[in-house]
Design an enzyme around this catalytic site. Structure first.
Site: not given
Ligand code: NAP
Length: 296
Positions: A171, A239
């Site tokens: 990744k 990150k």
């Molecule tokens: P996101 O929308 O910010 O979702 C992250 C979730 O994790 C949120 O619902 C958040 O809760 C929760 N969270 C954060 N910190 C936490 C903690 N300490 N304890 C408990 N819950 C927590 O992010 P995302 O875009 O889905 O990305 C998630 C992962 O997938 C990341 O590692 C990212 O690099 C990877 N990723 C993302 C994409 C993309 O296109 N978005 C593509 C591939 C991979 P709250 O709602 O309370 O903030």
């Protein structure tokens, strides 16, 4: 069919949890901000009030969290997964985190009588919504095999790339390639705009040749319109380029373009673009060219 705890129902986790529920699994979701569990509840899943409630009775525990400290907190916290999971349950960590942290967590899970694989994904929000993600899986062969039916629900390409942490290393490579693609696409767009070439036609031509890419296809509209609703937040890609830099340094690997991309991504964060989609690297190119972009 399994009972699956799904922790982290954000941009990626929410549609993935919904796909698993619709495929016939019983999904027990937990999100720190409860409203984000609404979509899963509407699809027939359960919205739990705590991690302990979510993992109760679950054979599989899926995580989709932003960063290494978040995964450590959710797994190792006093009210976390390791303290509450059923014996022998399988943790599937879909989050993108540091490979060394992932390996360490897998060892701690095993010491607690659990199993853990890393399964970071690529394909963006569209890939999560359409269940077409590419999943790079690290872990013991038997554990990866036991996750196959779940991974195939959310992903179109599922590849076992090695032992614990190996998925995270792949990744990191993915994120290096994607950042480079976005940056050069943004620079090409700045060039085309400066010469008043119609962007739609120019990008149609580029998409059909060797310059075509998934990045071009998925990100062109954001860049043409100048709207950068995430998607994939710049803060997360920042990150990830930190992970690339550390992972390269750990083995003495020299990645000069990667270092430049890490600086450009850091500049985007420093300029207030951390909450924008990573296609907003275009805004950094505009700044370098003496223009002040509108807020995104
Ligand atoms: P996101 O929308 O910010 O979702 C992250 C979730 O994790 C949120 O619902 C958040 O809760 C929760 N969270 C954060 N910190 C936490 C903690 N300490 N304890 C408990 N819950 C927590 O992010 P995302 O875009 O889905 O990305 C998630 C992962 O997938 C990341 O590692 C990212 O690099 C990877 N990723 C993302 C994409 C993309 O296109 N978005 C593509 C591939 C991979 P709250 O709602 O309370 O903030």
């Amino acid at each position: 069919m399994s009972t699956i705890a799904f922790i982290g129902l954000g941009i990626m986790g929410s549609p993935m949890a919904v796909h698993l529920q619709r495929a016939g699994h019983q999904v027990q979701g937990f999100n720190r901000t409860p409203a984000k569990a609404d979509r899963l509840r509407e699809a027939g899943g359960t919205a739990c009030q705590s991690i302990a409630d979510a993992v109760r009775g679950a054979q599989v525990i899926a995580l989709m969290l932003p960063d290494s400290p978040d995964v450590e907190e959710v797994l190792l916290g006093a009210d976390g997964v390791l303290a509450n999971a059923e014996p022998d349950s399988l943790i599937i960590d879909f989050s993108t985190i540091r490979p060394d942290v992932s390996r360490n967590l897998a060892q701690l899970a095993v010491a607690r009588g659990l199993r853990m694989i890393d399964a970071p994904v690529s394909g963006g929000q569209a890939g999560a919504e359409n269940a077409t993600l590419s999943i790079m899986v690290g872990g013991a062969t038997d554990d990866v095999a036991s996750a196959a039916d779940i991974l195939s629900v959310v992903g179109k390409t599922v590849v076992h790339v090695g032992g614990p942490g190996a998925g995270q290393t792949v990744k990191a490579a993915n994120q290096l390639i994607v950042a480079g693609n976005i940056q050069v696409l943004a620079e090409a767009i700045a060039l085309l705009k400066a010469h008043d070439v119609p962007l739609e036609q120019a990008l149609d031509a580029l998409a059909g040749g060797l310059a075509g890419s998934t990045v071009l296809t998925q990100k062109r509209e954001n860049m043409i319109r100048g709207t950068f609703e995430p998607g994939f937040r710049i803060a997360l890609h920042h990150k990830d380029l930190g992970i690339v830099t550390d992972t390269a340094r750990a083995m003495g690997v020299v990645t000069p373009v990667g270092s430049l991309l890490a600086s450009l991504m850091a500049s985007a964060v420093a300029n207030g673009d951390g909450g924008c989609d990573h296609s907003a690297l275009l805004r950094g190119v505009e700044r370098l060219n003496g223009r002040i972009p509108d807020p995104c």
